[in-house]
Write an enzyme that holds these catalytic residues in place. Structure first.
Site, PDB file in Angstrom:
ATOM      1  N   SER A   8       0.818  -1.212   0.000  1.00 36.88           N
ATOM      2  CA  SER A   8       0.000   0.000   0.000  1.00 36.88           C
ATOM      3  C   SER A   8       0.849   1.258   0.000  1.00 36.88           C
ATOM      4  O   SER A   8       0.701   2.127   0.843  1.00 36.88           O
ATOM      5  CB  SER A   8      -0.939   0.006   1.202  1.00 36.88           C
ATOM      6  N   CYS A   9       1.767   1.360  -0.942  1.00 36.29           N
ATOM      7  CA  CYS A   9       2.686   2.492  -1.005  1.00 36.29           C
ATOM      8  C   CYS A   9       2.066   3.665  -1.761  1.00 36.29           C
ATOM      9  O   CYS A   9       1.025   3.543  -2.380  1.00 36.29           O
ATOM     10  CB  CYS A   9       3.980   2.060  -1.696  1.00 36.29           C
ATOM     11  N   THR A  10       2.741   4.811  -1.715  1.00 37.12           N
ATOM     12  CA  THR A  10       2.363   5.978  -2.498  1.00 37.12           C
ATOM     13  C   THR A  10       3.623   6.549  -3.131  1.00 37.12           C
ATOM     14  O   THR A  10       4.636   6.710  -2.450  1.00 37.12           O
ATOM     15  CB  THR A  10       1.696   7.057  -1.634  1.00 37.12           C
ATOM     16  N   ASN A  29       6.672   6.098  -0.408  1.00 33.38           N
ATOM     17  CA  ASN A  29       6.475   5.473   0.897  1.00 33.38           C
ATOM     18  C   ASN A  29       6.505   3.960   0.726  1.00 33.38           C
ATOM     19  O   ASN A  29       5.881   3.426  -0.190  1.00 33.38           O
ATOM     20  CB  ASN A  29       5.111   5.815   1.481  1.00 33.38           C
ATOM     21  N   GLU A 100       5.601   0.159  -6.415  1.00 37.73           N
ATOM     22  CA  GLU A 100       4.263   0.675  -6.119  1.00 37.73           C
ATOM     23  C   GLU A 100       3.270  -0.409  -6.495  1.00 37.73           C
ATOM     24  O   GLU A 100       3.021  -0.671  -7.678  1.00 37.73           O
ATOM     25  CB  GLU A 100       3.998   1.939  -6.932  1.00 37.73           C
TER      26      GLU A 100
END
Length: 475
Positions: A8-10, A29, A100
């Site tokens: 669940s990165c950004t 992230n 991502e």
């Protein structure tokens, strides 16, 4: 099929004409499935790079070339569960962030199923970054690996050098596309397929698996007269509208409020390629990647808010593990132009530290992360701060914001100082790699001292108002 625990990165990408100083900037992230997933910041020397790579969580294996470059990496600190190198810069000043995690749809999965023992986020940085001399070459290498071995998940993979940024997205088990980010543009990628219209006659801007058009045609995947990768290979689900899209909406709102004035957090037509109303700074990227819908009704930290009922998933979240902003500066000698800004744990409460990457080691307080808690380590000190601050947000955020402002000022001052000193040493023929390593160590010592001081202050303040508090004044 193995499911990624880092899911669940950004991501934020900033082209060189969109950034404040002409650098290419890529940032992401890393968010884990659990709140605590210790990370460390290391340098991998060529002699330590495996020649026969074996994944730890699947049966994927590949023989690697014999001439790896030195590179930085942010792997998991707990052994035996995979590398998860995540973000780094190699000795030729090529940066990579992987990955991502993105979404696809059932028709794509049916036409090109995932490979249970293919490559994935656990592996990608380790088997790619040491072997590439440019961002475009990174796309080429991963594309070849995907077509040969397949993947068990859908991912967005980022490459940059001092001139270009390329964003690559997988589709199904073996297909992919990559787009060069325009120099004057930025991108926010929030766990969903992003790339839109593909120009198959523009090899300077797009790369793709050899049979991509034929694959889509033969399997009746394209429902329009255009080739919009997001619409063909992505998803448009209830989860997207609450978990993914709102993050892009908030970031675009920050960089140019006018661009989303007619959009909602659940809009399914937000653009992939965007343009800000100003030059984008390191602080801008950090703010967005720490954000939790400030100044909107959706902020879980607003007075009286119930975080359990907030409808949209924030970017700055307790499951943030590390944030790397990879900066490649065009106006500096290549020997010290690359900087990896890094921080650990939950982003609303931490601060970035800049490290030059042309080094043979990293400072021990960032490198030697233990499996058990150690408050003298950067990961664990920041994890403790985030735990305390989240429960006492209104009471403690003023102290945290003072710390963040002061230490980011120090970080910029430090870069200017080191650049000047290294330039003088270079003219004198000194050993730049050793000097950069020593500079990184002093930077880390300062940042750890400031972080430990903040941790002490927060513990003292938070301890004054907890259940069970009682003083003689209560009589």
């Amino acid at each position: 099929m193995f499911s990624s625990k880092h899911s669940s990165c950004t991501t934020i990408l900033v082209g060189k004409k969109a950034s404040y100083d002409g650098s290419t900037l890529i940032a992401r992230n890393e968010d884990a499935g659990d709140a605590v997933n210790p990370k460390k910041f290391v340098v991998v020397e060529p002699e330590d790079q495996p020649r026969d790579y074996h994944a730890q969580l699947t049966k994927f294996a590949v023989k690697l070339p014999d001439n790896p470059l030195r590179y930085t990496s942010v792997p998991d600190a707990v052994p035996g569960k995979g590398v998860w190198g995540e973000a780094g810069i190699n000795a030729h000043n090529v940066a990579m962030s992987a990955t991502e995690t993105i979404t696809t749809n059932s028709r794509v999965m049916g036409a090109d199923p995932f490979e249970p023992n293919g490559l994935g986020e656990e592996d990608l940085l380790t088997i790619t970054l040491p072997y590439i001399d440019s961002a475009k070459q990174g796309v080429q290498r991963v594309g070849e690996l995907l077509e040969k071995y397949g993947t068990y998940e859908s991912n967005g993979i980022i490459f940059s050098d001092v001139n270009e940024i390329w964003y690559m997205e997988t589709a199904g088990g073996h297909h992919w596309v990559a787009q060069r980010i325009p120099d004057d543009a930025y991108v926010i990628a929030p766990n969903q397929t992003g790339i839109q219209e593909i120009d198959f006659d523009d090899p300077d801007s797009f790369m793709y698996s050899k049979d991509l058009r034929k694959f889509a045609r033969d399997n009746h995947l394209n429902l329009t007269n255009h080739f919009n990768f997001r619409k063909i290979f992505g998803s448009d689900t209830q989860l997207d509208r609450h978990y993914n899209t709102p993050r892009a909406w908030y970031g675009q709102r920050y960089f140019d409020p006018e661009s989303v004035k007619d959009k909602s957090p659940m809009s399914n037509d937000l653009p992939f390629i965007c343009h800000a109303n100003r030059k984008i700074t390191i602080e801008d990227i950090k703010f967005v990647l720490s954000s939790h819908y400030e100044d909107t009704p959706y902020d879980p930290f607003a007075p009286g808010a119930d975080y359990k009922t907030v409808p949209y998933r924030p970017i700055g979240i307790n499951r943030n593990q590390q944030l790397s902003i990879l900066q490649l500066r065009p106006n500096m000698p290549s020997a010290y132009s690359a900087i990896q800004w890094i921080t650990f744990a939950s982003n609303p409460f931490n601060v970035l530290t800049p490290f030059y990457t042309n080094v043979i080691n990293t400072p021990d307080c960032y490198r030697d992360t233990t499996e058990t808690l150690d408050s003298h380590n950067a990961y664990w000190a920041n994890r403790l701060i985030s735990l305390i601050a989240a429960d006492h947000y209104q009471a403690l955020m003023a102290d945290i914001e003072d710390y963040q402002l002061k230490e980011m000022g120090y970080a910029h001052e430090r870069i200017a100082q080191v650049d000047k000193r290294i330039s003088e040493k270079e003219a004198a023929g000194s050993h730049i790699v050793r000097a950069l390593g020593q500079a990184n160590a002093r930077t880390a010592d300062h940042m750890m001292k400031a972080t430990e001081d903040l941790l002490t202050k927060l513990v003292v303040k938070a301890s004054q108002d907890v259940p069970g508090s009682f003083t003689r004044e209560h009589y």
